[in-house]
Design an enzyme around this catalytic site. Structure first.
Site, PDB file in Angstrom:
ATOM      1  N   ASP A 169       0.842  -1.185   0.000  1.00  0.00           N
ATOM      2  CA  ASP A 169       0.000   0.000   0.000  1.00  0.00           C
ATOM      3  C   ASP A 169       0.885   1.246   0.000  1.00  0.00           C
ATOM      4  O   ASP A 169       1.895   1.314   0.699  1.00  0.00           O
ATOM      5  CB  ASP A 169      -0.927  -0.016   1.231  1.00  0.00           C
ATOM      6  CG  ASP A 169      -2.084   0.945   1.084  1.00  0.00           C
ATOM      7  OD1 ASP A 169      -3.228   0.479   0.957  1.00  0.00           O
ATOM      8  OD2 ASP A 169      -1.851   2.178   1.085  1.00  0.00           O
ATOM      9  N   ASN A 178     -12.837  -3.373   2.314  1.00  0.00           N
ATOM     10  CA  ASN A 178     -13.805  -2.286   2.392  1.00  0.00           C
ATOM     11  C   ASN A 178     -14.710  -2.358   1.166  1.00  0.00           C
ATOM     12  O   ASN A 178     -14.221  -2.483   0.034  1.00  0.00           O
ATOM     13  CB  ASN A 178     -13.073  -0.940   2.443  1.00  0.00           C
ATOM     14  CG  ASN A 178     -12.295  -0.772   3.726  1.00  0.00           C
ATOM     15  OD1 ASN A 178     -12.758  -1.169   4.792  1.00  0.00           O
ATOM     16  ND2 ASN A 178     -11.107  -0.182   3.638  1.00  0.00           N
ATOM     17  N   GLN A 234     -14.725   2.554   0.862  1.00  0.00           N
ATOM     18  CA  GLN A 234     -13.972   1.993  -0.268  1.00  0.00           C
ATOM     19  C   GLN A 234     -13.627   3.143  -1.207  1.00  0.00           C
ATOM     20  O   GLN A 234     -14.524   3.837  -1.700  1.00  0.00           O
ATOM     21  CB  GLN A 234     -14.801   0.942  -1.019  1.00  0.00           C
ATOM     22  CG  GLN A 234     -14.014   0.319  -2.174  1.00  0.00           C
ATOM     23  CD  GLN A 234     -14.803  -0.706  -2.986  1.00  0.00           C
ATOM     24  OE1 GLN A 234     -15.980  -0.970  -2.697  1.00  0.00           O
ATOM     25  NE2 GLN A 234     -14.167  -1.268  -3.985  1.00  0.00           N
ATOM     26  N   HIS A 264     -10.019  -5.259  -3.522  1.00  0.00           N
ATOM     27  CA  HIS A 264      -8.690  -5.449  -2.947  1.00  0.00           C
ATOM     28  C   HIS A 264      -8.832  -5.926  -1.513  1.00  0.00           C
ATOM     29  O   HIS A 264      -9.682  -5.452  -0.769  1.00  0.00           O
ATOM     30  CB  HIS A 264      -7.846  -4.181  -3.022  1.00  0.00           C
ATOM     31  CG  HIS A 264      -8.545  -2.937  -2.560  1.00  0.00           C
ATOM     32  ND1 HIS A 264      -9.477  -2.275  -3.333  1.00  0.00           N
ATOM     33  CD2 HIS A 264      -8.457  -2.253  -1.403  1.00  0.00           C
ATOM     34  CE1 HIS A 264      -9.929  -1.228  -2.660  1.00  0.00           C
ATOM     35  NE2 HIS A 264      -9.333  -1.191  -1.478  1.00  0.00           N
ATOM     36  N   HIS A 273      -6.930  -5.931   1.919  1.00  0.00           N
ATOM     37  CA  HIS A 273      -5.817  -5.371   2.688  1.00  0.00           C
ATOM     38  C   HIS A 273      -5.265  -6.489   3.574  1.00  0.00           C
ATOM     39  O   HIS A 273      -6.015  -7.097   4.360  1.00  0.00           O
ATOM     40  CB  HIS A 273      -6.293  -4.254   3.612  1.00  0.00           C
ATOM     41  CG  HIS A 273      -6.831  -3.032   2.931  1.00  0.00           C
ATOM     42  ND1 HIS A 273      -6.116  -1.852   2.820  1.00  0.00           N
ATOM     43  CD2 HIS A 273      -8.022  -2.784   2.342  1.00  0.00           C
ATOM     44  CE1 HIS A 273      -6.842  -0.938   2.205  1.00  0.00           C
ATOM     45  NE2 HIS A 273      -8.015  -1.474   1.903  1.00  0.00           N
TER      46      HIS A 273
HETATM   47  P1  AMP Z   1      -9.824   1.346   0.236  1.00  0.00           P
HETATM   48  O1  AMP Z   1     -10.041   2.589   1.049  1.00  0.00           O
HETATM   49  O2  AMP Z   1     -10.180   0.084   0.953  1.00  0.00           O
HETATM   50  O3  AMP Z   1     -10.492   1.450  -1.125  1.00  0.00           O
HETATM   51  O4  AMP Z   1      -8.263   1.233   0.020  1.00  0.00           O
HETATM   52  C1  AMP Z   1      -7.572   1.743  -1.074  1.00  0.00           C
HETATM   53  C2  AMP Z   1      -6.110   1.662  -0.739  1.00  0.00           C
HETATM   54  O5  AMP Z   1      -5.360   1.801  -1.921  1.00  0.00           O
HETATM   55  C3  AMP Z   1      -5.625   2.744   0.240  1.00  0.00           C
HETATM   56  O6  AMP Z   1      -5.065   2.133   1.396  1.00  0.00           O
HETATM   57  C4  AMP Z   1      -4.562   3.504  -0.582  1.00  0.00           C
HETATM   58  O7  AMP Z   1      -3.475   3.922   0.210  1.00  0.00           O
HETATM   59  C5  AMP Z   1      -4.162   2.463  -1.608  1.00  0.00           C
HETATM   60  N1  AMP Z   1      -3.639   2.974  -2.870  1.00  0.00           N
HETATM   61  C6  AMP Z   1      -4.220   3.895  -3.678  1.00  0.00           C
HETATM   62  N2  AMP Z   1      -3.470   4.072  -4.769  1.00  0.00           N
HETATM   63  C7  AMP Z   1      -2.404   3.237  -4.647  1.00  0.00           C
HETATM   64  C8  AMP Z   1      -1.266   2.959  -5.470  1.00  0.00           C
HETATM   65  N3  AMP Z   1      -1.066   3.577  -6.638  1.00  0.00           N
HETATM   66  N4  AMP Z   1      -0.362   2.040  -5.028  1.00  0.00           N
HETATM   67  C9  AMP Z   1      -0.545   1.416  -3.836  1.00  0.00           C
HETATM   68  N5  AMP Z   1      -1.603   1.636  -3.039  1.00  0.00           N
HETATM   69  C10 AMP Z   1      -2.507   2.535  -3.431  1.00  0.00           C
END
Ligand code: AMP
Length: 117
Positions: A33, A90, A97, A103, A105
């Site tokens: 992440d 999420n 989300q 995805h 985590h």
């Molecule tokens: P969510 O809030 O469950 O949709 O989580 C999305 C996650 O994606 C967050 O923890 C962000 O920090 C992560 N994220 C967004 N863009 C990137 C990226 N380019 N590379 C790695 N992680 C990312």
């Protein structure tokens, strides 16, 4: 659904956006992440675009299962399997989300509180 040019995670799968990839297999890609919330914080995603768990079809059973098994392998390689770790998916607005490509985590390396915020 096919790869989407407007989806940041599809672009990571396609190699168009750099990511710190820690695991890849037929169905999944896992990468660190960008904004980690734990010492180990890896995202496991399907190669194919599925917007959320709610958008998964019954025919996606293999890929959804592969996500969990990849999360298991990531936890082991990252050294958190023995001590314990948390998997979070999420789903939708109320769960915050923010990226609309499924995805998981994989979070570990610190004490996880319950209930989560
Ligand atoms: P969510 O809030 O469950 O949709 O989580 C999305 C996650 O994606 C967050 O923890 C962000 O920090 C992560 N994220 C967004 N863009 C990137 C990226 N380019 N590379 C790695 N992680 C990312």
């Amino acid at each position: 659904m096919a790869e989407r040019s407007d989806c940041i995670f599809c672009r990571i799968v396609a190699g168009e956006i750099p990511a710190d990839v820690v695991h890849e297999d037929e169905h999944t890609v896992a990468f660190r992440d960008l904004d980690p919330k734990a010492p180990v914080h890896v995202l496991v995603i399907p190669r194919r675009h599925i917007a959320s768990i709610s958008d998964a079809a019954d025919t996606d059973a293999a890929v959804m299962g592969a996500l969990l098994l990849a999360a298991r392998d990531v936890a082991a390689v990252e050294g958190v399997a023995e001590g314990g770790y948390r998997l979070v998916v999420n789903t939708g607005a109320a769960a915050n989300q923010t990226v609309h490509h499924v995805h998981v985590h994989v979070m570990g390396g610190r004490d996880m509180r319950w209930p989560p915020g």
